[in-house]
Write a protein that holds these residues in place. Structure first.
Motif, PDB file in Angstrom:
ATOM      1  N   HIS A  72      50.977 -31.345  -2.991  1.00  0.00           N
ATOM      2  CA  HIS A  72      50.585 -32.698  -2.630  1.00  0.00           C
ATOM      3  C   HIS A  72      50.160 -33.478  -3.864  1.00  0.00           C
ATOM      4  O   HIS A  72      49.684 -32.913  -4.841  1.00  0.00           O
ATOM      5  CB  HIS A  72      49.409 -32.684  -1.644  1.00  0.00           C
ATOM      6  N   ILE A  73      50.333 -34.760  -3.782  1.00  0.00           N
ATOM      7  CA  ILE A  73      49.797 -35.688  -4.775  1.00  0.00           C
ATOM      8  C   ILE A  73      48.389 -36.020  -4.294  1.00  0.00           C
ATOM      9  O   ILE A  73      48.174 -36.188  -3.093  1.00  0.00           O
ATOM     10  CB  ILE A  73      50.668 -36.963  -4.861  1.00  0.00           C
ATOM     11  N   ILE A  74      47.446 -36.110  -5.209  1.00  0.00           N
ATOM     12  CA  ILE A  74      46.089 -36.496  -4.844  1.00  0.00           C
ATOM     13  C   ILE A  74      45.747 -37.773  -5.592  1.00  0.00           C
ATOM     14  O   ILE A  74      45.919 -37.856  -6.806  1.00  0.00           O
ATOM     15  CB  ILE A  74      45.069 -35.390  -5.175  1.00  0.00           C
ATOM     16  N   VAL A  75      45.280 -38.758  -4.825  1.00  0.00           N
ATOM     17  CA  VAL A  75      44.838 -40.022  -5.402  1.00  0.00           C
ATOM     18  C   VAL A  75      43.375 -40.205  -5.005  1.00  0.00           C
ATOM     19  O   VAL A  75      43.032 -40.088  -3.827  1.00  0.00           O
ATOM     20  CB  VAL A  75      45.681 -41.210  -4.899  1.00  0.00           C
ATOM     21  N   VAL A  84      40.825 -44.121  -9.595  1.00  0.00           N
ATOM     22  CA  VAL A  84      40.136 -43.500 -10.721  1.00  0.00           C
ATOM     23  C   VAL A  84      40.865 -42.249 -11.209  1.00  0.00           C
ATOM     24  O   VAL A  84      40.710 -41.842 -12.352  1.00  0.00           O
ATOM     25  CB  VAL A  84      38.654 -43.171 -10.412  1.00  0.00           C
ATOM     26  N   HIS A  85      41.666 -41.647 -10.320  1.00  0.00           N
ATOM     27  CA  HIS A  85      42.480 -40.496 -10.733  1.00  0.00           C
ATOM     28  C   HIS A  85      43.651 -40.328  -9.772  1.00  0.00           C
ATOM     29  O   HIS A  85      43.514 -40.478  -8.565  1.00  0.00           O
ATOM     30  CB  HIS A  85      41.669 -39.201 -10.760  1.00  0.00           C
ATOM     31  N   ALA A  86      44.792 -40.006 -10.345  1.00  0.00           N
ATOM     32  CA  ALA A  86      45.975 -39.595  -9.583  1.00  0.00           C
ATOM     33  C   ALA A  86      46.538 -38.382 -10.295  1.00  0.00           C
ATOM     34  O   ALA A  86      46.569 -38.337 -11.530  1.00  0.00           O
ATOM     35  CB  ALA A  86      47.017 -40.708  -9.529  1.00  0.00           C
ATOM     36  N   THR A  87      46.954 -37.395  -9.524  1.00  0.00           N
ATOM     37  CA  THR A  87      47.514 -36.197 -10.146  1.00  0.00           C
ATOM     38  C   THR A  87      48.846 -36.536 -10.813  1.00  0.00           C
ATOM     39  O   THR A  87      49.543 -37.465 -10.403  1.00  0.00           O
ATOM     40  CB  THR A  87      47.684 -35.066  -9.116  1.00  0.00           C
ATOM     41  N   LYS A  88      49.148 -35.796 -11.844  1.00  0.00           N
ATOM     42  CA  LYS A  88      50.336 -36.080 -12.655  1.00  0.00           C
ATOM     43  C   LYS A  88      51.639 -36.000 -11.859  1.00  0.00           C
ATOM     44  O   LYS A  88      52.620 -36.645 -12.212  1.00  0.00           O
ATOM     45  CB  LYS A  88      50.368 -35.148 -13.858  1.00  0.00           C
ATOM     46  N   ASN A  89      51.637 -35.224 -10.770  1.00  0.00           N
ATOM     47  CA  ASN A  89      52.861 -35.085  -9.975  1.00  0.00           C
ATOM     48  C   ASN A  89      53.216 -36.349  -9.195  1.00  0.00           C
ATOM     49  O   ASN A  89      54.271 -36.423  -8.577  1.00  0.00           O
ATOM     50  CB  ASN A  89      52.776 -33.875  -9.044  1.00  0.00           C
ATOM     51  N   LYS A 105      44.695 -50.897  -7.274  1.00  0.00           N
ATOM     52  CA  LYS A 105      44.453 -50.521  -5.882  1.00  0.00           C
ATOM     53  C   LYS A 105      45.726 -49.910  -5.287  1.00  0.00           C
ATOM     54  O   LYS A 105      46.839 -50.322  -5.624  1.00  0.00           O
ATOM     55  CB  LYS A 105      44.018 -51.743  -5.079  1.00  0.00           C
ATOM     56  N   PRO A 106      45.583 -48.917  -4.398  1.00  0.00           N
ATOM     57  CA  PRO A 106      46.754 -48.284  -3.792  1.00  0.00           C
ATOM     58  C   PRO A 106      47.692 -49.252  -3.071  1.00  0.00           C
ATOM     59  O   PRO A 106      48.869 -48.960  -2.883  1.00  0.00           O
ATOM     60  CB  PRO A 106      46.145 -47.287  -2.799  1.00  0.00           C
ATOM     61  N   LYS A 107      47.200 -50.414  -2.716  1.00  0.00           N
ATOM     62  CA  LYS A 107      48.036 -51.423  -2.065  1.00  0.00           C
ATOM     63  C   LYS A 107      49.217 -51.823  -2.959  1.00  0.00           C
ATOM     64  O   LYS A 107      50.215 -52.372  -2.486  1.00  0.00           O
ATOM     65  CB  LYS A 107      47.177 -52.640  -1.716  1.00  0.00           C
ATOM     66  N   ILE A 166      39.636 -40.339  -0.973  1.00  0.00           N
ATOM     67  CA  ILE A 166      40.657 -39.406  -1.445  1.00  0.00           C
ATOM     68  C   ILE A 166      41.861 -39.478  -0.514  1.00  0.00           C
ATOM     69  O   ILE A 166      41.700 -39.681   0.695  1.00  0.00           O
ATOM     70  CB  ILE A 166      40.105 -37.963  -1.526  1.00  0.00           C
ATOM     71  N   ALA A 167      43.029 -39.344  -1.090  1.00  0.00           N
ATOM     72  CA  ALA A 167      44.267 -39.313  -0.293  1.00  0.00           C
ATOM     73  C   ALA A 167      45.137 -38.185  -0.791  1.00  0.00           C
ATOM     74  O   ALA A 167      45.342 -38.018  -1.997  1.00  0.00           O
ATOM     75  CB  ALA A 167      45.010 -40.634  -0.417  1.00  0.00           C
ATOM     76  N   PHE A 168      45.613 -37.381   0.161  1.00  0.00           N
ATOM     77  CA  PHE A 168      46.589 -36.338  -0.113  1.00  0.00           C
ATOM     78  C   PHE A 168      47.925 -36.923   0.346  1.00  0.00           C
ATOM     79  O   PHE A 168      48.023 -37.417   1.479  1.00  0.00           O
ATOM     80  CB  PHE A 168      46.255 -35.059   0.649  1.00  0.00           C
ATOM     81  N   GLU A 169      48.925 -36.879  -0.507  1.00  0.00           N
ATOM     82  CA  GLU A 169      50.182 -37.574  -0.221  1.00  0.00           C
ATOM     83  C   GLU A 169      51.391 -36.705  -0.533  1.00  0.00           C
ATOM     84  O   GLU A 169      51.331 -35.818  -1.368  1.00  0.00           O
ATOM     85  CB  GLU A 169      50.276 -38.856  -1.047  1.00  0.00           C
ATOM     86  N   ARG A 170      52.495 -37.059   0.119  1.00  0.00           N
ATOM     87  CA  ARG A 170      53.810 -36.478  -0.209  1.00  0.00           C
ATOM     88  C   ARG A 170      54.883 -37.375   0.370  1.00  0.00           C
ATOM     89  O   ARG A 170      54.656 -38.099   1.349  1.00  0.00           O
ATOM     90  CB  ARG A 170      53.938 -35.042   0.272  1.00  0.00           C
TER      91      ARG A 170
END
Length: 173
Positions: A72-75, A84-89, A105-107, A166-170
């Motif tokens: 998962h991608i984490i934002v 403030v942070h997003a994983t490199k993937n 902003k994630p928007k 926090i958001a877990f994404e894919r």
């Protein structure tokens, strides 16, 4: 290959301490990609743990499982929804590097074809500090679209104040 003998042993020792026991052996090019991915993942794990400690997060998240096992991608945003942070993937999903989106902003990933109703449901959950799960049409850096599954939640510190989201994404079909 004798010159790699010490490297192999050092890599095994390092990764076994991280809980990673499977490494590819079929070719250096495959290993190199895997090695870079693992380095990025371990770097992200360190940053997320430091952020968690710095902000005194009330709950601990299974970052290793989310990043390494589930990929998962984490934002993470601050309380005002600035990234403030997003994983490199994240780069593999939408073409943005973490440095490019930090402070935004994630928007920013939404656009003309993004479902307003879904975006509104997410905004309402965030505003009321509630967890949410949704699939939303997002935009890549190159302007193409993708469906993004997001599982988000507020993060409270040990005093109960929301300090991050926090958001877990894919990407999903």
């Amino acid at each position: 290959m004798k010159e790699l003998q010490h490297y192999d042993k050092a890599a095994y020792n390092f990764y076994s301490k991280q809980g990673v026991l499977n490494l590819p052996v079929s070719g250096w090019d495959v290993f190199s990609k895997y090695f870079q991915k693992m380095c990025d993942n371990l770097s992200d794990l360190g940053i997320l743990k430091a952020l968690s400690d710095q902000k005194s997060w009330e709950n601990k998240f299974p970052f290793e499982k989310e990043i390494i096992e589930k990929e998962h991608i984490i934002v993470v945003t601050d309380a005002q929804l600035n990234i403030v942070h997003a994983t490199k993937n994240i780069f593999h999903m939408n073409g943005y590097t973490p440095d490019e989106i930090k402070g935004l902003k994630p928007k920013m990933f939404q656009g003309e074809k993004t479902c307003k109703e879904t975006a509104s449901k997410i905004a309402k959950a965030v505003k009321s500090e509630q967890p949410f799960e949704a699939v939303i049409l997002n935009y890549r850096k190159d302007g193409s679209t993708y469906n993004c599954w997001i599982k988000g939640a507020p993060i409270r510190n040990k005093k109960g104040k929301v300090v991050n989201f926090i958001a877990f994404e894919r990407e999903v079909a």
